[in-house]
Design an enzyme around this catalytic site. Structure first.
Site, PDB file in Angstrom:
ATOM      1  N   ASP A 120      -1.632   7.766  19.876  1.00  0.00           N
ATOM      2  CA  ASP A 120      -1.396   8.215  21.220  1.00  0.00           C
ATOM      3  C   ASP A 120      -0.828   9.685  20.881  1.00  0.00           C
ATOM      4  OD1 ASP A 120       1.253   7.484  20.601  1.00  0.00           O
ATOM      5  OD2 ASP A 120       1.641   6.505  22.163  1.00  0.00           O
ATOM      6  N   SER A 121      -0.554  10.259  19.831  1.00  0.00           N
ATOM      7  CA  SER A 121      -0.019  11.668  19.530  1.00  0.00           C
ATOM      8  C   SER A 121      -1.494  12.483  20.092  1.00  0.00           C
ATOM      9  CB  SER A 121      -0.213  11.910  17.881  1.00  0.00           C
ATOM     10  OG  SER A 121      -1.213  11.437  17.428  1.00  0.00           O
ATOM     11  N   LYS A 155      -1.665  -0.953  16.886  1.00  0.00           N
ATOM     12  CA  LYS A 155      -0.148  -0.909  16.575  1.00  0.00           C
ATOM     13  C   LYS A 155       0.507  -0.589  17.774  1.00  0.00           C
ATOM     14  CE  LYS A 155       0.899   3.704  14.963  1.00  0.00           C
ATOM     15  NZ  LYS A 155       1.999   4.199  16.238  1.00  0.00           N
ATOM     16  N   GLU A 199       8.422   5.559  10.729  1.00  0.00           N
ATOM     17  CA  GLU A 199       8.491   6.873  10.810  1.00  0.00           C
ATOM     18  C   GLU A 199      10.205   7.626  11.030  1.00  0.00           C
ATOM     19  OE1 GLU A 199       6.423   8.180  14.304  1.00  0.00           O
ATOM     20  OE2 GLU A 199       6.943  10.230  14.319  1.00  0.00           O
TER      21      GLU A 199
HETATM   22  O1  KIV Z   1       0.523   8.559  17.655  1.00  0.00           O
HETATM   23  C1  KIV Z   1       0.513   8.665  16.468  1.00  0.00           C
HETATM   24  O2  KIV Z   1      -0.098   9.655  15.683  1.00  0.00           O
HETATM   25  C2  KIV Z   1       1.482   7.788  15.505  1.00  0.00           C
HETATM   26  C3  KIV Z   1       1.461   8.511  14.172  1.00  0.00           C
HETATM   27  C4  KIV Z   1       2.533   9.886  14.117  1.00  0.00           C
HETATM   28  C5  KIV Z   1       2.251   7.720  13.164  1.00  0.00           C
HETATM   29  O3  KIV Z   1       1.816   6.990  15.854  1.00  0.00           O
END
Ligand code: KIV
Length: 261
Positions: free
Chosen positions: A44-45, A112, A181
């Site tokens: 979700d980044s 995740k 993280e």
């Molecule tokens: O959303 C994402 O890209 C993440 C990573 C930074 C682990 O959760």
């Protein structure tokens, strides 16, 4: 049980590092697969690096499904992870399962979510139904506003002890992966050594079983966090390509009357 996921556990036992990068669309997921990356995370980044928001909170489940479909289409053997966005799983195990199913249908193999023991019931419910879950611990960007910004986690002896116990309990409750993280390297090393399931790290030192980075940080687009590394100056490379194209059109070198190939 997925043989592909079991192979990550065997790799852990052999001490072989696995590599992940985030991906949000077909061309970059294909490049990641061609480069031999082991797993792609539709994170979700994308709210920050693709949509231009200042955090990940705006991302919806529908958007995650849309991006997961594009990424999954490009991956024939790369393991596809996808994030449940804020508001799509916290309410109940049933809500969590429904949202995870949306991402599974879109092509993800591992789902995740951010948060640990507070979602233990969700984990047990989903794992009992065969869902491959990756639990994201440590700094969880969906809760940044509650914490008042990016802050390393597990930095006091009490917090480190709590996190280590939480990680082990989650591994024993059906999680297939842990993601840590922004936690101290020695804590991440301890958790990785104790965990029966693969531990993926980001900003958590070199000793986790696998590493993940945000694609745009690896490729040198924009400002990366201090723990990341740009392995190519992608922004400069692409800017030069675009400037060359603009120049060729303005100076009438492109297109040519007869197409050369
Ligand atoms: O959303 C994402 O890209 C993440 C990573 C930074 C682990 O959760």
């Amino acid at each position: 049980m997925s043989k592909r996921i079991d192979s990550w556990t065997s790799a852990k036992l052999r001490g072989e590092k696995r590599v992940l990068v985030t991906a949000y669309d077909y061309p970059f997921a294909r490049l990641a697969e061609e480069a031999g990356i082991d797993g792609v995370l539709v994170g979700d980044s994308l709210g920050m690096v693709v949509q231009g928001h200042r955090d990940t909170l705006q991302v919806t489940l529908e958007q995650m499904a849309y991006h997961t479909e594009m990424v999954a289409r490009a991956c024939s053997h790369t393991l596809v992870f996808a994030d449940l966005p804020l508001g799509s799983y916290e309410e109940s195990p049933a809500q969590c399962w429904r949202s995870a199913s949306t991402l599974l249908r879109a092509g993800a193999e591992v789902i995740k979510w951010e948060g640990g023991l507070e979602f233990r019931e969700h984990l047990e419910f989903c794992a009992a139904r065969g869902l491959n879950v990756c639990v994201h611990l440590g700094l969880t960007p969906q809760r940044l506003r509650q914490w008042g910004g990016f802050q390393r986690q597990g930095t006091t002896p009490e917090a480190a002890d709590r996190l280590a116990k939480e990680a082990l309990t989650l591994a024993q409750s059906g999680a297939r992966f842990l993601l840590l993280e922004a936690v101290p390297a020695d804590l991440a090393a301890q958790i990785s050594a104790e965990s029966p399931i693969p531990v993926i790290g980001i900003g958590a030192g070199p000793s986790t079983d696998a590493q993940v980075l945000v694609l745009h940080d690896v490729l040198g687009f924009g400002k990366a966090p201090p723990f990341a590394r740009a392995f190519v100056d992608g922004a400069d490379l692409l800017r030069r390509g675009l400037a060359d194209y603009a120049q060729a059109v303005r100076e009438q070198h492109f297109p040519t009357a007869t197409r050369k190939r």
